[in-house]
Design a protein around this motif. Structure first.
Motif, short mmCIF file in Angstrom:
data_model
loop_
_atom_site.label_atom_id
_atom_site.label_comp_id
_atom_site.label_asym_id
_atom_site.label_seq_id
_atom_site.Cartn_x
_atom_site.Cartn_y
_atom_site.Cartn_z
N ALA A 1 0.82 -1.21 0.00
CA ALA A 1 0.00 0.00 0.00
C ALA A 1 0.86 1.26 0.00
CB ALA A 1 -0.93 0.01 1.21
N ASP A 2 0.42 2.27 -0.74
CA ASP A 2 1.04 3.59 -0.71
C ASP A 2 0.41 4.48 0.36
OD1 ASP A 2 2.71 3.22 -3.11
OD2 ASP A 2 0.81 3.26 -4.21
N VAL A 3 -0.91 4.33 0.52
CA VAL A 3 -1.69 5.22 1.38
C VAL A 3 -2.64 4.39 2.24
CG1 VAL A 3 -3.38 7.11 1.43
CG2 VAL A 3 -1.59 7.08 -0.33
N MET A 4 -2.81 4.80 3.49
CA MET A 4 -3.81 4.22 4.37
C MET A 4 -4.84 5.28 4.71
SD MET A 4 -3.53 3.19 8.39
CE MET A 4 -3.66 4.92 8.86
N VAL A 5 -6.11 4.95 4.59
CA VAL A 5 -7.18 5.86 5.00
C VAL A 5 -7.85 5.26 6.23
CG1 VAL A 5 -9.32 7.02 4.35
CG2 VAL A 5 -7.56 6.60 2.62
N ASP A 6 -7.91 6.02 7.31
CA ASP A 6 -8.43 5.52 8.59
C ASP A 6 -9.62 6.34 9.05
OD1 ASP A 6 -8.64 5.79 11.63
OD2 ASP A 6 -7.29 4.07 11.50
N PHE A 7 -10.77 5.68 9.14
CA PHE A 7 -11.95 6.24 9.81
C PHE A 7 -12.38 5.21 10.85
CE2 PHE A 7 -12.19 8.77 5.92
CZ PHE A 7 -12.54 10.01 6.41
N THR A 8 -11.76 5.27 12.02
CA THR A 8 -12.08 4.29 13.06
C THR A 8 -12.56 5.01 14.31
OG1 THR A 8 -9.72 4.21 13.67
CG2 THR A 8 -10.51 2.53 12.13
N VAL A 9 -11.89 4.81 15.43
CA VAL A 9 -12.25 5.45 16.69
C VAL A 9 -11.00 6.06 17.31
CG1 VAL A 9 -14.21 3.92 17.14
CG2 VAL A 9 -11.92 3.29 17.98
N PRO A 10 -11.16 7.10 18.15
CA PRO A 10 -9.99 7.77 18.72
C PRO A 10 -9.01 6.82 19.41
CG PRO A 10 -11.96 9.06 19.15
CD PRO A 10 -12.43 7.77 18.53
N ALA A 11 -9.52 5.79 20.09
CA ALA A 11 -8.63 4.90 20.83
C ALA A 11 -7.68 4.12 19.92
CB ALA A 11 -9.46 3.92 21.67
N ALA A 12 -8.08 3.94 18.65
CA ALA A 12 -7.26 3.15 17.72
C ALA A 12 -6.44 4.01 16.77
CB ALA A 12 -8.17 2.23 16.91
N ALA A 13 -6.74 5.28 16.67
CA ALA A 13 -6.16 6.12 15.62
C ALA A 13 -4.65 6.24 15.73
CB ALA A 13 -6.80 7.50 15.64
N TYR A 14 -4.12 6.43 16.94
CA TYR A 14 -2.67 6.61 17.08
C TYR A 14 -1.93 5.33 16.71
CZ TYR A 14 1.92 7.77 18.88
OH TYR A 14 3.26 8.00 18.96
N HIS A 15 -2.42 4.20 17.19
CA HIS A 15 -1.78 2.91 16.86
C HIS A 15 -1.81 2.68 15.36
CE1 HIS A 15 -0.76 -1.34 16.81
NE2 HIS A 15 -1.86 -1.56 16.12
N ASN A 16 -2.95 2.91 14.74
CA ASN A 16 -3.07 2.68 13.30
C ASN A 16 -2.12 3.58 12.51
OD1 ASN A 16 -5.06 0.81 13.83
ND2 ASN A 16 -6.75 2.17 13.32
N THR A 17 -2.05 4.85 12.92
CA THR A 17 -1.22 5.80 12.19
C THR A 17 0.27 5.48 12.34
OG1 THR A 17 -2.89 7.49 12.64
CG2 THR A 17 -0.78 8.25 11.81
N SER A 18 0.70 5.23 13.57
CA SER A 18 2.12 4.92 13.79
C SER A 18 2.50 3.61 13.11
CB SER A 18 2.43 4.87 15.28
OG SER A 18 1.62 3.92 15.95
N THR A 19 1.58 2.64 13.08
CA THR A 19 1.86 1.37 12.40
C THR A 19 2.02 1.58 10.90
OG1 THR A 19 0.63 0.12 14.07
CG2 THR A 19 0.98 -0.96 11.95
N ALA A 20 1.12 2.37 10.31
CA ALA A 20 1.22 2.65 8.88
C ALA A 20 2.55 3.30 8.54
CB ALA A 20 0.06 3.54 8.44
N ILE A 21 2.94 4.29 9.34
CA ILE A 21 4.20 4.99 9.08
C ILE A 21 5.37 4.01 9.17
CG2 ILE A 21 5.75 6.82 9.88
CD1 ILE A 21 3.20 8.26 10.95
#
Length: 267
Positions: free
Chosen positions: A71-91
């Motif tokens: 993947a080049d890009v990740m789009v995340d529409f989840t919940v606040p509790a998961a957003a930081y983990h998802n973002t740091s994992t993608a990076i």
């Protein structure tokens, strides 16, 4: 090399996530390569949104989805509790994050910006992807230069997790960039019911309404001598956010570092 942008959608079974999946499938410049939903089961992402099979099976975790997707890009529409983990994992995987989930702290945003720069990739956190909402924020900031007495009322459904909304906070931030702090109202006012005057931000107030049947609206009200000005934006369905998400997916490929606010892509 193909110019097609490969997209992973996190929260694919959610109401916003489904719209993102459909948007990606309907744009020939984009390719869906991964979808994540812990609750959807191992079904094809196309079937999830009522479209033909895509060959992309919905994954239960972001790690599983990004491991071999390219993947080049990740789009995340989840919940606040998961957003930081998802973002740091993608990076960590070198995938550019586009985050529509609100609730990240300034400290978390700063850390994610640092991680993006270290990887040399772009990212975006946007409280609102609606082009009309971004214009509402810009107009409100401009009006506050001339009418500094202002309050914000934002309306969302009763299941929204955070209050005030990310959109209202971003609006308040933009206003505060051009308006000196001014404590409004009677200096001797007293709340007989706690919170009646709303949340305090840089001298003005933000009021959050949470009711069933409401989708997303925001009103910025300015008061002056003998007059008021109201700037209002109403969203009626989630599909209205998709042109903004589409633009973000394409723009995020062109810069490094984490941008906070969709308005920076409209300059």
């Amino acid at each position: 090399m193909s110019s097609t942008i490969k997209v992973a959608v996190i929260g694919a079974a959610g109401r916003m996530g489904r719209e993102v999946v459909k948007m990606v499938l309907e744009d020939e410049a984009l390719q869906l390569v991964a979808a994540v939903s812990p609750s959807a089961g191992a079904i094809d992402a196309g079937a999830l949104v009522g479209k033909p099979n895509t060959g992309v099976t919905v994954s239960a975790t972001i790690e599983e989805a990004l491991e071999h997707s390219g993947a080049d890009v990740m789009v995340d529409f989840t919940v606040p509790a998961a957003a930081y983990h998802n973002t740091s994992t993608a990076i960590r995987y070198g995938v550019r994050p586009i985050i529509g989930t609100t609730g990240l702290t300034p400290e978390q945003i700063e850390q994610l910006d640092k991680l993006c720069k270290e990887k040399g990739i772009g990212g975006l956190i946007a409280p609102n992807f609606s082009i009309g909402a971004i214009l509402m924020m810009k107009f409100a900031a401009e009006a506050s230069k001339y009418m500094p007495h202002v309050e914000i009322i934002e309306y969302h459904g009763d299941q929204k997790l955070d209050a005030p909304s990310g959109t209202s906070i971003k609006t308040a931030e933009l206003i505060s960039q051009v308006r000196q702090e001014l404590r409004q109202g009677n200096p001797n006012e007293e709340e007989t019911i706690e919170g009646a005057r709303g949340g305090y931000y840089n001298g003005f107030r933000i009021h959050s309404v949470r009711l069933p049947g409401v989708f997303a609206q925001q009103e910025v009200i300015f008061g002056g001598y003998g007059q008021t000005l109201k700037i209002r934006h109403d969203s009626y369905e989630r599909a209205g956010y998709m042109p903004g998400v589409n633009l973000a997916v394409k723009k995020v490929m062109t810069y490094a570092g984490l941008i906070y606010g969709f308005e920076h892509l409209m300059d």
